[in-house]
Design a protein around this motif. Structure first.
Motif, PDB file in Angstrom:
ATOM      1  N   GLU A   1      -3.048   3.358  -2.446  1.00 19.46           N
ATOM      2  CA  GLU A   1      -4.135   3.293  -1.429  1.00 19.46           C
ATOM      3  C   GLU A   1      -4.995   4.435  -1.196  1.00 19.46           C
ATOM      4  O   GLU A   1      -6.400   4.409  -1.307  1.00 19.46           O
TER       5      GLU A   1
ATOM      6  N   ARG B   1     -10.895   8.268  -3.448  1.00 16.23           N
ATOM      7  CA  ARG B   1      -9.747   7.822  -2.306  1.00 16.23           C
ATOM      8  C   ARG B   1      -8.800   8.971  -2.467  1.00 16.23           C
ATOM      9  O   ARG B   1      -7.690   8.944  -1.738  1.00 16.23           O
TER      10      ARG B   1
ATOM     11  N   ARG C   1       0.741  -1.352   0.058  1.00 13.76           N
ATOM     12  CA  ARG C   1      -0.110   0.015   0.090  1.00 13.76           C
ATOM     13  C   ARG C   1       0.922   1.435  -0.151  1.00 13.76           C
ATOM     14  O   ARG C   1       1.886   1.342   0.875  1.00 13.76           O
TER      15      ARG C   1
ATOM     16  N   TYR D   1       0.729   5.376   0.309  1.00 13.47           N
ATOM     17  CA  TYR D   1      -0.288   6.662   0.691  1.00 13.47           C
ATOM     18  C   TYR D   1       0.573   7.876   0.298  1.00 13.47           C
ATOM     19  O   TYR D   1       1.894   7.937   0.474  1.00 13.47           O
TER      20      TYR D   1
ATOM     21  N   LYS E   1      -0.618  -0.066  -6.330  1.00 14.32           N
ATOM     22  CA  LYS E   1      -0.293  -0.092  -4.764  1.00 14.32           C
ATOM     23  C   LYS E   1      -0.926   1.035  -4.333  1.00 14.32           C
ATOM     24  O   LYS E   1      -1.275   1.232  -2.989  1.00 14.32           O
TER      25      LYS E   1
END
Length: 488
Positions: free
Chosen positions: A231, A265, A197, A199, A229
């Motif tokens: 997130e 997101r 993940r 960010y 990947k």
């Protein structure tokens, strides 16, 4: 390019002359969030219900301003993220500076010890750095290098240039993480857990670069391995990036995993009257937001609420000159547009007036005179309509705003509820109506908050509300330790 790197210190190093970890943690100390890496790797929704992730990202974004002499400081960021709960993390900093190009860019990449999670954090505008400030003012649109939905779009040149300044170095490091390698080359090429993940975060200018990096990752086929990947993106006090067409294209884009990532997101946090999320102002261009927005409202007394609403009415009234400029621009554009062909012109014929030779040789003189009369009559009517729209529309708007101001200020005067709320659609932060909020209201509010008499006055915009400390303190869950290891 300047690069810095660091390995996070141990908890014993963070607590010199203190008892062992278990005893100190039982009394309340580091880490703020035990097991943070696992939480980041398994969170099922954004923002997460406990509110851990927004708090961690806001803290990381705030400490990305660390450094001396305008250089990036990986050691400080690694230490802060260790305190928050990313034990034994690795941190790399990438900084590029070219004053003549208004480039003052810095990005931090933090990798968890198990290598499953990485946080890419962009530094925002440094208050003491004029080049960093000029980056924000470099509002001339520049074409985005990737297509969105098969079309190209224009974005804020200063933000985009600063994101690109470190992009390739960041991508190289992220590719190492995807392959399961440490982001620090000196750790060797041994492979562990691949990145699960990613960010991305940032405050102010850093938030703009974070959002643009997400746009590029989602829409660039060559970055597909990294985009898989991705997130979530958390930004704080982020300015606007492009026009309405760009914003709509971003929200309609489907990523490699079939998600509308840039709509669902990308989380944009706005603290109370922070002016920066409303920039650039409308006279510069009609910028628009995309993604989800969460805004913090402070509780206001009825008198403060009345002051706030009256100030908003005055702000709307001050937008009249901007509306006049826009209307005048539309008028000039229409006057410069080619005239509409007269009735009876065959389909596919060039616009009237571009084939004067046909008028002279192919068109009968009587017909030509009739077409010229129709055109001459149409032009004044069209011009008169547009001028009337310009002249009469604005006074009507001004009268409406003046009439509504007392009502908006005084009715009703219920106390305003405090806390974070998601804003949808037109409630999201759009461009400020005019330059007064940036040039007058926000600076006055910055100084007013320092005086006890005027501290609670809710100005329409405020530079003080843009400070990263507000985002950290308001996003910290109740009773949670601060990054200094004490209870708030």
């Amino acid at each position: 390019m300047y690069q810095d790197k660091a390995k996070a210190p141990s908890y014993d190093q963070l607590r010199p002359l203190k008892p062992g970890r278990a005893e100190v943690q039982a009394r309340g100390s580091f880490p703020v969030y035990p097991g943070l890496a696992e939480h980041l790797a398994t969170a099922k929704e954004h923002p997460d219900a406990p509110g851990i992730i927004p708090h961690v990202m806001a803290t990381c974004a705030a400490y990305s301003y660390a450094g001396y002499g305008l250089q990036a400081d990986a050691t400080t960021v690694a230490m802060i993220m260790e305190r928050m709960g990313l034990e034994q993390n690795r941190c790399r900093a990438f900084a590029q500076r070219v004053d003549a190009m208004f480039i003052a860019s810095a990005a931090y990449l933090v990798q968890s010890q198990d290598r499953r999670v990485a946080i890419l954090c962009y530094r925002g505008t440094q208050p003491e750095d004029m080049i960093s400030v000029l980056t924000d003012a470099d509002v001339a649109p520049e074409r985005l290098s990737v297509e969105i939905g098969g079309a190209t779009h224009m974005v804020h040149a200063g933000f985009y240039r600063n994101m690109r300044a470190t992009r390739h170095a960041v991508i190289t490091a992220l590719n190492r993480a995807v392959e399961g390698q440490s982001i620090l080359p000196e750790d060797g090429d041994d492979r562990g857990n691949p990145l699960e993940r990613l960010y991305i975060t940032g405050h102010s200018l850093g938030g703009a670069m974070a959002a643009l990096m997400a746009v590029v990752l989602v829409n660039e086929p060559d970055y597909e391995k990294i985009a898989e990947k991705l997130e979530a993106v958390y930004t704080f006090g982020q300015p606007l990036l492009g026009d309405r067409g760009f914003a709509l294209a971003c929200e309609r884009t489907v990523d490699v995993r079939g998600r509308r990532f840039l709509r669902d997101r990308l989380l944009r946090y706005v603290y109370f009257r922070d002016v920066v999320p409303h920039l650039p102002p409308r006279p510069v261009g009609e910028y628009a937001p995309f993604g989800r927005e969460f805004r913090y409202d402070r509780a206001l007394r009825p008198l403060d609420l009345a002051f706030s609403r009256f100030g908003q009415a005055l702000e709307d009234l001050a937008s009249v000159p901007s509306d006049m400029t826009e209307r005048l621009g539309r008028l000039l554009a229409q006057l410069q547009a080619p005239p509409v062909p007269p009735p009876g012109t065959p389909p596919g014929e060039p616009p009237w007036g571009t084939r004067t030779t046909q008028l002279a040789f192919d068109v009968p003189a009587s017909a030509a005179r009739g077409q010229l009369r129709d055109l001459a009559a149409a032009l004044p009517r069209r011009t008169a309509t547009m001028v009337n729209d310009l002249v009469t529309g604005l006074p009507q708007q001004a009268r409406r705003l003046i009439t509504a101001a007392p009502t908006r200020a005084m009715n009703p005067l219920r106390p305003q509820e405090q806390g974070w709320k998601e804003r949808m659609g037109a409630e999201r932060s759009h461009s400020a109506q005019n330059l007064s909020g940036l040039a007058l209201v926000a600076p006055v509010a910055f100084f007013a908050v320092r005086l006890n008499l005027t501290r609670t006055l809710p100005f329409t915009f405020s530079f003080d509300d843009h400070m990263p400390t507000h985002y950290i303190s308001r996003l910290a869950p109740p009773g949670v330790l601060s990054e200094f290891g004490d209870v708030r």
